[in-house]
Design a protein around this motif. Sequence first.
Motif, PDB file in Angstrom:
ATOM      1  N   THR A  62       0.863  -1.167   0.000  1.00  0.00           N
ATOM      2  CA  THR A  62       0.000   0.000   0.000  1.00  0.00           C
ATOM      3  C   THR A  62       0.903   1.221   0.000  1.00  0.00           C
ATOM      4  N   TYR A  63       0.323   2.416   0.037  1.00  0.00           N
ATOM      5  CA  TYR A  63       1.091   3.642  -0.146  1.00  0.00           C
ATOM      6  C   TYR A  63       0.938   4.587   1.042  1.00  0.00           C
ATOM      7  N   ASP A  64       1.994   5.335   1.316  1.00  0.00           N
ATOM      8  CA  ASP A  64       1.854   6.583   2.054  1.00  0.00           C
ATOM      9  C   ASP A  64       1.684   7.677   1.011  1.00  0.00           C
ATOM     10  N   VAL A  65       0.670   8.513   1.185  1.00  0.00           N
ATOM     11  CA  VAL A  65       0.371   9.565   0.215  1.00  0.00           C
ATOM     12  C   VAL A  65       0.384  10.913   0.915  1.00  0.00           C
ATOM     13  N   GLY A  66       0.977  11.915   0.271  1.00  0.00           N
ATOM     14  CA  GLY A  66       0.959  13.268   0.801  1.00  0.00           C
ATOM     15  C   GLY A  66       2.340  13.772   1.159  1.00  0.00           C
ATOM     16  N   ASN A  67       2.355  14.880   1.910  1.00  0.00           N
ATOM     17  CA  ASN A  67       3.619  15.487   2.350  1.00  0.00           C
ATOM     18  C   ASN A  67       3.870  15.286   3.832  1.00  0.00           C
ATOM     19  N   GLY A  68       3.036  14.461   4.471  1.00  0.00           N
ATOM     20  CA  GLY A  68       3.184  14.177   5.892  1.00  0.00           C
ATOM     21  C   GLY A  68       2.354  15.077   6.775  1.00  0.00           C
ATOM     22  N   CYS A  69       1.918  16.234   6.258  1.00  0.00           N
ATOM     23  CA  CYS A  69       1.149  17.162   7.091  1.00  0.00           C
ATOM     24  C   CYS A  69      -0.175  16.558   7.536  1.00  0.00           C
ATOM     25  N   GLN A  70      -0.706  15.630   6.725  1.00  0.00           N
ATOM     26  CA  GLN A  70      -2.007  15.048   7.058  1.00  0.00           C
ATOM     27  C   GLN A  70      -1.943  14.188   8.313  1.00  0.00           C
ATOM     28  N   ILE A  71      -0.748  13.787   8.731  1.00  0.00           N
ATOM     29  CA  ILE A  71      -0.596  13.035   9.985  1.00  0.00           C
ATOM     30  C   ILE A  71       0.217  13.832  10.996  1.00  0.00           C
ATOM     31  N   GLY A  72       0.274  15.157  10.787  1.00  0.00           N
ATOM     32  CA  GLY A  72       0.982  16.017  11.717  1.00  0.00           C
ATOM     33  C   GLY A  72       2.484  15.897  11.647  1.00  0.00           C
ATOM     34  N   LEU A  73       3.011  15.474  10.482  1.00  0.00           N
ATOM     35  CA  LEU A  73       4.446  15.243  10.322  1.00  0.00           C
ATOM     36  C   LEU A  73       4.906  15.836   8.989  1.00  0.00           C
TER      37      LEU A  73
ATOM     38  N   GLN B  62       9.296  16.346  -1.230  1.00  0.00           N
ATOM     39  CA  GLN B  62       8.416  15.727  -2.211  1.00  0.00           C
ATOM     40  C   GLN B  62       7.014  15.500  -1.653  1.00  0.00           C
ATOM     41  N   TYR B  63       6.090  15.325  -2.596  1.00  0.00           N
ATOM     42  CA  TYR B  63       4.727  14.879  -2.293  1.00  0.00           C
ATOM     43  C   TYR B  63       4.614  13.449  -2.802  1.00  0.00           C
ATOM     44  N   TYR B  64       4.306  12.503  -1.917  1.00  0.00           N
ATOM     45  CA  TYR B  64       4.179  11.106  -2.320  1.00  0.00           C
ATOM     46  C   TYR B  64       2.810  10.868  -2.944  1.00  0.00           C
ATOM     47  N   THR B  65       2.778  10.150  -4.057  1.00  0.00           N
ATOM     48  CA  THR B  65       1.519   9.817  -4.718  1.00  0.00           C
ATOM     49  C   THR B  65       1.450   8.309  -4.941  1.00  0.00           C
ATOM     50  N   SER B  66       0.299   7.865  -5.410  1.00  0.00           N
ATOM     51  CA  SER B  66       0.130   6.470  -5.826  1.00  0.00           C
ATOM     52  C   SER B  66      -0.050   6.382  -7.342  1.00  0.00           C
ATOM     53  N   ARG B  67       0.345   7.434  -8.068  1.00  0.00           N
ATOM     54  CA  ARG B  67       0.199   7.472  -9.518  1.00  0.00           C
ATOM     55  C   ARG B  67       1.231   6.566 -10.203  1.00  0.00           C
ATOM     56  N   PRO B  68       0.898   6.023 -11.358  1.00  0.00           N
ATOM     57  CA  PRO B  68       1.883   5.231 -12.106  1.00  0.00           C
ATOM     58  C   PRO B  68       3.123   6.035 -12.496  1.00  0.00           C
ATOM     59  N   GLN B  69       2.987   7.364 -12.610  1.00  0.00           N
ATOM     60  CA  GLN B  69       4.162   8.178 -12.917  1.00  0.00           C
ATOM     61  C   GLN B  69       5.228   8.038 -11.846  1.00  0.00           C
ATOM     62  N   ASN B  70       4.797   7.743 -10.609  1.00  0.00           N
ATOM     63  CA  ASN B  70       5.725   7.668  -9.483  1.00  0.00           C
ATOM     64  C   ASN B  70       5.981   6.254  -8.983  1.00  0.00           C
ATOM     65  N   ALA B  71       5.096   5.316  -9.266  1.00  0.00           N
ATOM     66  CA  ALA B  71       5.297   3.930  -8.820  1.00  0.00           C
ATOM     67  C   ALA B  71       4.585   2.994  -9.786  1.00  0.00           C
ATOM     68  N   ARG B  72       5.330   2.036 -10.333  1.00  0.00           N
ATOM     69  CA  ARG B  72       4.756   1.142 -11.335  1.00  0.00           C
ATOM     70  C   ARG B  72       5.646  -0.088 -11.498  1.00  0.00           C
ATOM     71  N   ILE B  73       5.141  -1.064 -12.251  1.00  0.00           N
ATOM     72  CA  ILE B  73       5.934  -2.217 -12.675  1.00  0.00           C
ATOM     73  C   ILE B  73       6.389  -1.962 -14.103  1.00  0.00           C
TER      74      ILE B  73
END
Length: 452
Positions: free
Chosen positions: A48-59, A68-79
């Motif tokens: 599964t993914y961590d998504v965002g810049n961490g602010c959503q969990i107070g970090l 960086q901003y973490y996403t679950s897009r294929p541009q950033n993570a794929r086979i």
Amino acid sequence: MRIQRTLAATLALLAGTASAAFSPAGQAQTLVWEDNFDGPSIDSGKWTYDVGNGCQIGLCGWGNNELQYYTSRPQNARIENGNLVIEAHREAFEGSAFTSARLKTEGRMHFKYGTLEARMKIPQVGNGLWPAYWMLGTIGVWPGRGEIDIMEAGNAGAIADGVANRRLGAAVHWDYNGSQADYGHDYNSTTDLQNDFHTYRMTWDAQFIRITIDNQPYFEFAISDIEGASLHEFHQQYYLLLNLAVGGLYTGVNSPQGVTAPLPGKLEVDYIRLYQNPGDELYVGSSSATPAGKFGVFTERSDVVGRLNYGQDSELYLWNNLTPTSAAPVEGSEVMSFRAAAGNWYGLGVITDYRNMGNYAGGSLKFQMQTTTQSTFKIGINTSFGDSWVDFVAGGNNYGLVRDGAWHQVTIPFSAFYDLDLGAVKQMFMVVSDPPAADVNFAIDDVYYQSP
């Protein structure tokens, strides 16, 4: 991925840590989990993914001033070509100057002890890229949950020494008598690591954590002195993380302008394999799914496929400003009944082991509630994505609740919760409120999950 260094020298001695050469475990082990990344897409049953810049969990900045901003897009993570590719880009996205991805096996696979092997190729880290292959404990709050950093690259010291693409780091972090404790060790390869794949292997047992690259040792940490060095964290289950950060304290690059590493940058993973001995611990979420039907969270009804057992696999925690009161249950003999004083926030949560409730996707959370309060409160669930809440506002959608002091059935579709990972539920039911203007009385009973 944490980079602070506190109490390292003292605790390294106390823990019996050494960085001398060692031999990997010689006993035969059994392959118990693997991902060869041969499918058309990333396996959601394993990652599964961590998504965002961490602010959503107070970090914000994920605790490290990352850019960086973490996403679950294929541009950033794929086979791609039989490899997992995590790719960082310079692009404006959701207020960040870069995007990338962070994958984890939380709720999918956890283990205690074994040999973990990965074949990976890191990017040219230059100034600002920070690939990491690491683990977090499943219990507690950092640093008390423990952390094992198997491979990191791109640190500020390596950049200053001109060996950014040859230097690896490994580290452990834990809680020592209420303070953060860290031990790390760096290793300089004879070749630039971005030019080819290399095999990283961690062997972990009750005595040592040991790490190699292509069979060359570069980290060893003794963990047998559990009480003396407060090393309990390294004798519980952990899950894996893979990510490619941009900037941050580890790299010494704290602004987008300072990032000169070639972008896009790729962390490529050919495979990850876990081998264990009999008696080692392994949790695989896909083989631990709760059957569909009704699952009892706080209920005594008999028509459930399973239920939480308080004091064994779950606990009810009163977080703040809740005084137990008397109320007649709507069913059975137990009820959650409380008073919250005006002017102070209140909250409670049902904390459990990890639960795979994936069969309940498309279903709903159901419970009975009685209250007369007109103040706003929230009902929540905590999963691998963090807390997810549904607001109950007087005059808004109250999902069947009537604030008249009588019992009413409340039904919240799981689709109403934001970022809910039902494959990895950690707190199955939560109630929280900002400080109310007047005292609040409420009772809750017959709480259960209903599958579609």
